[in-house]
Design a protein around this motif. Structure first.
Motif, PDB file in Angstrom:
ATOM      1  N   ILE A  77      -0.378  -5.528  -7.569  1.00 41.27           N
ATOM      2  CA  ILE A  77       0.575  -6.353  -6.873  1.00 41.27           C
ATOM      3  C   ILE A  77       1.468  -5.666  -6.051  1.00 41.27           C
ATOM      4  CG2 ILE A  77       2.625  -7.741  -7.544  1.00 41.27           C
ATOM      5  CD1 ILE A  77       0.968  -8.806  -9.960  1.00 41.27           C
ATOM      6  N   ASN A  78       1.916  -4.439  -6.914  1.00 39.37           N
ATOM      7  CA  ASN A  78       3.124  -3.766  -5.892  1.00 39.37           C
ATOM      8  C   ASN A  78       2.300  -3.074  -4.768  1.00 39.37           C
ATOM      9  OD1 ASN A  78       5.679  -3.332  -6.793  1.00 39.37           O
ATOM     10  ND2 ASN A  78       4.745  -3.537  -8.658  1.00 39.37           N
ATOM     11  N   MET A  79       0.891  -2.630  -4.757  1.00 38.73           N
ATOM     12  CA  MET A  79       0.367  -2.125  -3.752  1.00 38.73           C
ATOM     13  C   MET A  79       0.469  -3.187  -2.438  1.00 38.73           C
ATOM     14  SD  MET A  79      -0.466   1.125  -3.528  1.00 38.73           S
ATOM     15  CE  MET A  79      -1.523   0.936  -1.798  1.00 38.73           C
ATOM     16  N   ALA A  99       2.614  -5.240   2.692  1.00 38.74           N
ATOM     17  CA  ALA A  99       3.152  -6.315   3.333  1.00 38.74           C
ATOM     18  C   ALA A  99       4.483  -5.981   3.724  1.00 38.74           C
ATOM     19  CB  ALA A  99       3.117  -7.581   2.516  1.00 38.74           C
ATOM     20  N   LEU A 100       5.514  -5.306   2.753  1.00 37.47           N
ATOM     21  CA  LEU A 100       6.967  -5.105   3.114  1.00 37.47           C
ATOM     22  C   LEU A 100       6.726  -3.919   4.514  1.00 37.47           C
ATOM     23  CD1 LEU A 100       8.314  -5.343  -0.022  1.00 37.47           C
ATOM     24  CD2 LEU A 100       8.599  -6.773   1.773  1.00 37.47           C
ATOM     25  N   GLY A 101       5.944  -3.096   4.322  1.00 42.46           N
ATOM     26  CA  GLY A 101       5.673  -1.817   5.077  1.00 42.46           C
ATOM     27  C   GLY A 101       5.624  -2.387   6.526  1.00 42.46           C
ATOM     28  N   HIS A 109       6.911  -4.160  12.125  1.00 45.36           N
ATOM     29  CA  HIS A 109       6.448  -5.013  13.086  1.00 45.36           C
ATOM     30  C   HIS A 109       7.631  -6.302  13.332  1.00 45.36           C
ATOM     31  CE1 HIS A 109       2.498  -3.199  13.795  1.00 45.36           C
ATOM     32  NE2 HIS A 109       2.465  -3.300  12.474  1.00 45.36           N
ATOM     33  N   GLY A 110       8.005  -6.730  12.154  1.00 45.52           N
ATOM     34  CA  GLY A 110       9.144  -7.599  11.985  1.00 45.52           C
ATOM     35  C   GLY A 110      10.662  -7.378  12.210  1.00 45.52           C
ATOM     36  N   TRP A 112      13.983   1.444   5.410  1.00 44.91           N
ATOM     37  CA  TRP A 112      13.045   0.700   5.074  1.00 44.91           C
ATOM     38  C   TRP A 112      11.779   1.556   4.972  1.00 44.91           C
ATOM     39  CZ3 TRP A 112      13.553  -4.717   4.208  1.00 44.91           C
ATOM     40  CH2 TRP A 112      12.062  -5.397   4.121  1.00 44.91           C
ATOM     41  N   HIS A 113      11.453   2.122   5.966  1.00 42.53           N
ATOM     42  CA  HIS A 113      10.425   3.068   5.983  1.00 42.53           C
ATOM     43  C   HIS A 113      10.306   3.677   4.532  1.00 42.53           C
ATOM     44  CE1 HIS A 113       6.946   5.455   7.436  1.00 42.53           C
ATOM     45  NE2 HIS A 113       7.865   6.611   7.034  1.00 42.53           N
ATOM     46  N   THR A 114      11.431   4.488   4.302  1.00 43.95           N
ATOM     47  CA  THR A 114      11.587   5.444   2.895  1.00 43.95           C
ATOM     48  C   THR A 114      11.238   4.386   1.768  1.00 43.95           C
ATOM     49  OG1 THR A 114      12.875   6.784   4.015  1.00 43.95           O
ATOM     50  CG2 THR A 114      12.903   6.857   1.604  1.00 43.95           C
TER      51      THR A 114
END
Length: 123
Positions: free
Chosen positions: A10-12, A17-19, A24-25, A38-40
């Motif tokens: 789930i966390n992967m 998705a969040l990465g 992009h978003g 965010w990237h970190t």
């Protein structure tokens, strides 16, 4: 332990998705500094999601250990506090949330120590 494999998977999913969302978003919508935060968060999220998968497989091979289980829960806590605080800080700009981030980092560190001690005890 199937639970850690499920939590890791789930966390992967969430880390990827969040990465992608951050890459992009959020580009051009938040500052470069917040993109870096965010990237970190996404990077540490992914690394520790993989670690949860590893813990699940480790437990299935060598048996359950309270130290390994505690380590897994601490890694999950680290994901929530470290990565979560960076995600929320990037989206809201509330820099005071950065005070939570080191608590998550400490959870990561203690979790890895628990796993290392469990491994040493197995030798």
């Amino acid at each position: 332990m199937k639970l850690f494999i499920v939590l890791g998977a789930i966390n992967m999913f969430l880390a990827i998705a969040l990465g992608a969302f951050g890459a992009h978003g959020l580009q051009g919508k938040i500052s470069d500094r917040m993109i870096a935060n965010w990237h970190t968060g996404a990077q540490y999220h992914m690394i520790h999601a993989l670690a949860l998968l590893f813990i699940g497989f480790l437990v299935s091979k060598v048996g359950s250990s309270p130290l390994v289980s505690t380590g897994g829960w601490l890694l999950l806590t680290g994901i929530l506090l470290f990565s979560g605080s960076l995600y929320v800080m990037a989206l809201t700009g509330v820099k005071q949330l950065g005070a939570i981030t080191p608590i998550g980092g400490l959870a990561f560190l203690v979790g890895w120590v628990c796993i290392a001690i469990a491994a040493i005890k197995q030798l």
